[in-house]
Write an enzyme that holds these catalytic residues in place. Sequence first.
Site, mmCIF file in Angstrom:
data_model
loop_
_atom_site.group_PDB
_atom_site.id
_atom_site.type_symbol
_atom_site.label_atom_id
_atom_site.label_comp_id
_atom_site.label_asym_id
_atom_site.label_seq_id
_atom_site.Cartn_x
_atom_site.Cartn_y
_atom_site.Cartn_z
ATOM 1 N N ALA A 67 0.706 -1.155 0.353
ATOM 2 C CA ALA A 67 0.034 -0.380 0.086
ATOM 3 C C ALA A 67 0.854 1.387 0.219
ATOM 4 O O ALA A 67 1.962 1.112 0.440
ATOM 5 C CB ALA A 67 -1.067 -0.527 0.956
ATOM 6 N N GLY A 112 0.333 -4.638 1.008
ATOM 7 C CA GLY A 112 -0.344 -5.286 -0.187
ATOM 8 C C GLY A 112 -0.237 -6.245 -1.397
ATOM 9 O O GLY A 112 -0.932 -6.806 -2.526
ATOM 10 N N GLU A 115 -0.190 -9.134 -0.780
ATOM 11 C CA GLU A 115 -2.056 -9.372 -0.807
ATOM 12 C C GLU A 115 -2.631 -9.433 -1.779
ATOM 13 O O GLU A 115 -3.645 -10.264 -1.568
ATOM 14 C CB GLU A 115 -2.768 -8.057 0.951
ATOM 15 C CG GLU A 115 -2.100 -8.833 1.996
ATOM 16 C CD GLU A 115 -2.650 -7.677 2.598
ATOM 17 O OE1 GLU A 115 -2.001 -6.506 2.195
ATOM 18 O OE2 GLU A 115 -2.677 -7.733 4.169
ATOM 19 N N GLU A 135 3.957 -4.680 7.051
ATOM 20 C CA GLU A 135 3.542 -4.597 8.249
ATOM 21 C C GLU A 135 3.855 -4.086 9.803
ATOM 22 O O GLU A 135 3.593 -2.537 10.219
ATOM 23 C CB GLU A 135 2.034 -4.568 8.424
ATOM 24 C CG GLU A 135 1.477 -3.804 6.525
ATOM 25 C CD GLU A 135 1.673 -5.508 5.363
ATOM 26 O OE1 GLU A 135 2.433 -6.281 6.297
ATOM 27 O OE2 GLU A 135 0.880 -4.923 5.161
#
Length: 261
Positions: A67, A112, A115, A135
């Site tokens: 992200a 992300g 993911e 993260e």
Amino acid sequence: MDEYKNLLVEAKDGVAVVTLNRPEKLNALNRATFEELAAVQEALSEDAAVRAVVITGAGEKAFAAGADIAEIAACDAAGGKATALFGQGVFARWERFPKPVVAAVNGFALGGGCELAMACHIRLASENAQFGQPEIDLGLTPGYGGTQRLARLVGRGAALELLLTGDRITAARARELGLVNAVFPREKLLEAALALASRLAAKAPLAAAYCIEAVGLGSEMPLEEACYLEATLFGLCCASEDMREGTRAFLEKRKPLFCGR
Ligand code: CO8
């Protein structure tokens, strides 16, 4: 195909290739990219000519490095939750996408990015790819389904190791763990992903959609209910033109030609 700012989208011979296209930021997934991913899902699901999708990243280094940390840094509690829920929705729709989705992981797949790869149905990686959920080093948990899909794909022990250390692992280790299906030399990855997607695109579309549905929904159900779902989907296949064509082609010793009805 529509014009996108953060994605390149091309479709040819039944296969659409969606390329995350912010290479200068290692294809970090900002809000605008998520919005475009949502738009492209809708467009590709409605396009009957598209029967399989490949998702990859632009540039030499990354599939997606996560992200967009600059955006996350500005989140408060409510904003963080809303952002996570929005992204989870987009990834859940890739997971439930009724046509096969192949991730061609061509470099970093972190946070992300990992993911997103896990929300795809099949993952192929280049030898230089690296996977991880870093993260924890940002004081965060994953927020786009990582804690859940990772544990389901590789088991709780390996998932917690990756989540708690934040370490990056090689494509070879990801293959060992079952996080990726196969690994290719970097220059062969896209070719391999396209070849696989073309094979998948030639299969019976309804049966493919029902396999995705049965595995996606069924794996979260008690076995008996999941088998009941399977029987229902099997019954629906029996009502399809493609089932007639597939069985007839076998008996006539020829290749089937599926129409998706
Ligand atoms: N977000 C924003 N920008 C990034 C990101 C990212 N995730 N990753 C890289 N970039 C940018 C860098 O800032 C840099 O930009 P600039 O040139 O303008 O300074 C550019 O991309 C190139 O990156 P580097 O210079 O760092 O390249 P290196 O080859 O030296 O390093 C790494 C590559 C190791 C991949 C390094 O860039 C890195 O560690 N990136 C961050 C990886 C990471 O922590 N990812 C997880 C992000 S958090 C996340 O995904 C949470 C998801 C859930 C969110 C829930 C909703 C709120």
